[in-house]
Scaffold this active site. Structure first.
Site, short mmCIF file in Angstrom:
data_model
loop_
_atom_site.label_atom_id
_atom_site.label_comp_id
_atom_site.label_asym_id
_atom_site.label_seq_id
_atom_site.Cartn_x
_atom_site.Cartn_y
_atom_site.Cartn_z
N ASP A 12 -5.10 105.40 40.06
CA ASP A 12 -4.63 105.44 41.44
C ASP A 12 -3.20 105.99 41.51
O ASP A 12 -2.51 106.07 40.49
CB ASP A 12 -4.67 104.01 42.01
CG ASP A 12 -5.00 103.98 43.49
OD1 ASP A 12 -4.72 104.98 44.18
OD2 ASP A 12 -5.53 102.96 43.96
N ASP B 206 -10.16 105.87 51.47
CA ASP B 206 -10.15 104.41 51.56
C ASP B 206 -10.99 103.95 52.74
O ASP B 206 -11.23 102.75 52.89
CB ASP B 206 -8.72 103.90 51.72
CG ASP B 206 -8.06 103.64 50.38
OD1 ASP B 206 -8.77 103.65 49.36
OD2 ASP B 206 -6.84 103.43 50.35
C1 GLA Z 1 -5.53 102.21 46.91
C2 GLA Z 1 -6.93 102.69 46.62
C3 GLA Z 1 -7.91 101.58 46.87
C4 GLA Z 1 -7.56 100.38 46.03
C5 GLA Z 1 -6.13 99.97 46.28
C6 GLA Z 1 -5.69 98.89 45.32
O1 GLA Z 1 -5.33 102.01 48.26
O2 GLA Z 1 -7.23 103.82 47.36
O3 GLA Z 1 -9.22 102.01 46.61
O4 GLA Z 1 -7.76 100.67 44.67
O5 GLA Z 1 -5.22 101.05 46.16
O6 GLA Z 1 -4.40 98.47 45.56
#
Ligand code: GLA
Length: 738
Positions: free
Chosen positions: A469, A539
């Site tokens: 990430d 997301d």
């Molecule tokens: C980001 C990612 C999510 C998740 C969060 C965890 O927003 O896009 O899918 O993994 O971080 O903190």
């Protein structure tokens, strides 16, 4: 193929008469269906003549008489500075001009990957600066990659002010641009507009991620309003993980001028004696089968040559994020593993929240950089989870965010010099009020980031999947590592460092599946994918909004790379309540996974998912390795959207249809299929069926020709018991050739 052909002619362009040199050295770069024709006579200018459908040697010989672009193939700044340039520099003595001539042409075949690279070398007539302009062609894919190596052969430092990867002139006409725009949780939105006079610019300045807002890929439809399956279409994808700029300048010259490359703003690059600066590649494609044709070219090239493990099928997974968020604990993880295994899933991924010993990762305000397991939550550590996964017959994956730290972390306390920060300024913090970006320009930070992965993989070699990430942009321009003179290298050197780390990781761990996630869809780019197997599209997991986001994203990226998960209802981002059938039918058009707490699902829902997962395993090769044909765009607002995937041998196809709005007795268009073999006969089976009665054509056979001319009628709604009725409808049909 390269041949020499005397050309002595005069062409008329923009009212000006240009005499072509008596001798030209034609460089014909051809792919199975396209030609890129250049003129690179030694000692002369390097000229672009043609890009489009494959043309014959005799047409090439007569190209000039037909009237062609005949413009500099890589325009540089200096003489006649009125037009836009791809390259502009300041020489050590302050001179700001370039005047280049062709010095050499070389072709080299790469036996390992089958590609051929043609390099046109250019030198400045008076200054010690040279360019290698490279073109890579593939024997089986209609994609040409172009990039430029700029070398300072002199003693002093040359400053690069602009350094584009490529330039392409496109004849003025009813040319339409398709591009993607968006935002966090709304990535991949399609925008289509005609090119008018002036400049259309698409850019990114995030510093770390580059596809939440606009995208570094475009398509140009040359025959008017973009069509999915007809019309000449050029696709251009800048393969770069950092800040970019693509712009199209439509001036008075009868041409649209496309430039694409690294965004040079605040990034002037000092090239010292003997140094070479290589631009990222710009991938170009051409298809006369419309937007979908150009997509298929990108997908095939990407799967075969660019995407990590692109020809392999992806596992069906459950990711813990939307199911438990930061509430990680051993029992919870074990239960999720058991549940996904019982539904036929193949992999469980533990998301954020598992690490931190001095500070705890109970929310997003601490511990990035401290990649030690939180034994309060996981007393048996990662090994305990890996063992548990094995017990359930599935694989285990883990979330990390290795380019980042928090001001509340051991790492930051011990190494404040590792973060991106300007001299004499306070730190600027991001997510959780404390997030900081590590300075990947610094080789020590590169080692640190490499070690995050290396340590995990060494200790737990059974880790099968990493979700990588990146949840912050560069928030202040400043490197504590780079010299004062080179602060403008920050954005570029960050990504050079990023690539170095990824090279090391992939050299050692070629098989681990790595997802590029960046606050959702911030890293959907071909510059990232050589090291990553897939990316998280967004997301936002709302199935209806996903129809739109995945539609746009599919312009450039294949389903095998597009992570698409079944999540809860009401959805956690839009709070929309969408039935499981529709959520599943959308997720199954990409790389299927789940992002849900299975414990909260009913047995009936679990059963449905078990069946869907089983079915997906059957269609997975066609979805993940087949050819996409987009049929009915959700952006046309006709009430439904539809696309299909066809296997390379055209003996198997999967057709998707999703209603995008609901009105009683509404009239929806009948969707014609595409991509089938007209002479083959296909038997229709509905997948994920919920209706009490089968569709009228269930089990019936139709020729590809009939299906492509007429399609099949989709009922407006589902024939289910009254208490199950709702305002959503979707269908997946499998078409198997007899
Ligand atoms: C980001 C990612 C999510 C998740 C969060 C965890 O927003 O896009 O899918 O993994 O971080 O903190």
């Amino acid at each position: 193929m390269k041949f020499y052909k005397p050309l002595s002619t005069v062409i008329l362009m923009s009212g000006l008469v240009f005499a072509l040199p008596l001798k030209a050295e034609i460089v014909n770069l051809s792919t199975p269906s396209t030609s890129l024709v250049l003129d690179a006579e030694k000692g002369g200018p390097f000229r672009f003549l043609y890009y489009g459908d494959k043309i014959s040697a005799s047409d090439i010989a007569n190209l000039a008489s037909a009237g062609t672009a005949n413009r500099d193939a890589y325009p540089v700044y200096g003489n006649y500075p009125q037009g836009e340039a791809a390259l502009s520099v300041t020489h050590p003595d302050g001179n700001m001009t370039l005047d280049m001539e062709v010095a050499d042409i070389k072709t080299s075949a790469n036996e390992a990957d089958g590609s051929t690279v043609t390099t046109v070398s250019m030198r400045d007539k008076s200054y010690p600066i040279s360019l290698d302009i490279n073109y890579r062609t593939w024997p089986e894919e209609d994609v040409i990659e172009t990039w430029v190596d700029i070398t300072n052969n002199g003693k002093g430092t040359v400053t690069l002010n602009r350094f584009m990867s490529g330039y392409l002139p496109v004849r003025y006409g009813d040319v339409w641009l398709s591009s993607l725009y968006g935002s966090w949780a709304n990535e991949g939105r399609l925008n289509q507009e005609p090119l008018r006079h002036g400049v259309k610019m698409i850019k990114n300045k995030d510093g770390v991620r580059n596809s939440h807002t606009s995208h570094a890929e475009i398509m140009l439809s040359l025959d008017g309003k973009p069509m999915e399956n007809t019309g000449r279409t050029i696709g251009a994808a800048l393969c770069y993980s950092g800040n970019y700029k693509l712009f199209i300048d439509t001036d008075d010259s009868n041409y649209h001028h496309l430039f694409a490359g690294i965004n040079e703003e605040n990034s002037a690059y000092n090239l010292k004696k003997g140094e070479t600066f290589s631009t990222p590649a710009l991938a170009l494609t051409f298809s006369d089968e419309g937007l979908s044709g150009a997509s298929r070219n990108f997908h095939r090239w990407g799967r075969n040559h660019r995407l990590a493990n692109g020809n392999e099928l992806r596992k069906i997974l459950l990711n813990s994020w939307e199911g438990v968020y930061f509430d990680i604990n051993e029992e919870g993880m074990a239960q999720m593993m058991k549940d996904i295994a019982s539904m036929g899933g193949e992999l469980f991924v533990m998301d954020d929240g598992w690490f931190g010993d001095k500070y705890y990762r109970d929310n997003d305000s601490a511990s990035l950089g401290d990649w030690t397991v939180d034994t309060r939550k996981l007393p048996h550590g990662i090994q305990g989870l890996v063992d548990e996964a094995e017990k359930n017959g599935i694989k285990f994956g883990i979330w990390i965010e290795p380019e980042m730290t928090n001001s509340r972390s051991r790492l930051y306390e011990e190494h404040p010099e590792y973060i991106i920060k300007a001299e004499n300024r306070d730190i600027v913090e991001g997510r959780g009020g404390t997030q900081l970006v590590l300075d990947l320009a610094n080789p020590k930070v590169q080692d640190l980031v490499f070690n995050v992965v290396d340590t995990l993989m060494t200790k737990y070699p059974l880790i099968d999947y990493i979700k990588w990430d990146a949840n912050a942009p560069i928030m202040q321009h400043g490197s504590q590592y780079l010299t004062r003179d080179n602060q403008s290298h920050l954005y570029i050197d960050y990504h050079k460092g990023f690539e170095k780390v990824l090279d090391r990781i992939r050299a050692k761990y070629p098989d681990v599946t790595i997802q590029a996630c960046a606050s959702g869809g911030g890293r959907a780019n071909w510059g990232v994918l050589p090291w990553f197997d897939e990316f998280w599209v967004s997301d936002n997991t709302d199935a209806l909004q996903r129809v739109y986001m995945q539609w746009g994203t599919s312009y450039f990226f294949p389903a095998v790379a597009m992570a698409s998960h079944i999540s809860a209802a009401p959805n956690h981002q839009t709070f929309r309540t969408i039935p499981l059938k529709y959520r599943t039918d959308v997720a199954m058009s990409g790389r299927l996974g789940m992002e849900i707490q299975p414990k909260n699902m009913t047995d009936e829902e679990k059963d449905f998912c078990r069946r869907a997962i089983n079915t997906y395993k059957e269609i997975r090769p066609t979805v993940q390795q087949g050819d996409i044909y987009r049929l009915l765009s959700p952006y046309d607002n006709l009430g439904a959207a539809s696309l299909m995937y066809v296997s390379p041998r055209k003996d198997d196809a999967v057709y998707y249809w999703w209603k995008t709005e609901t009105f009683v007795n509404q009239q929806l268009p009948r969707v014609k299929m595409a991509g089938l073999d007209p002479d083959k006969t296909y038997t229709v089976t509905e997948l994920n069926r919920i209706d009490n009665t089968p569709l009228p054509y269930e089990g019936k056979s139709f020729t590809g020709r009939f299906l492509m001319d007429n399609g099949l009628e989709m009922p407006l709604d589902h024939n289910v018991d009254y208490h199950k009725r709702n305002d959503y409808a979707s269908r997946i049909l499998r078409l198997k050739a007899n």
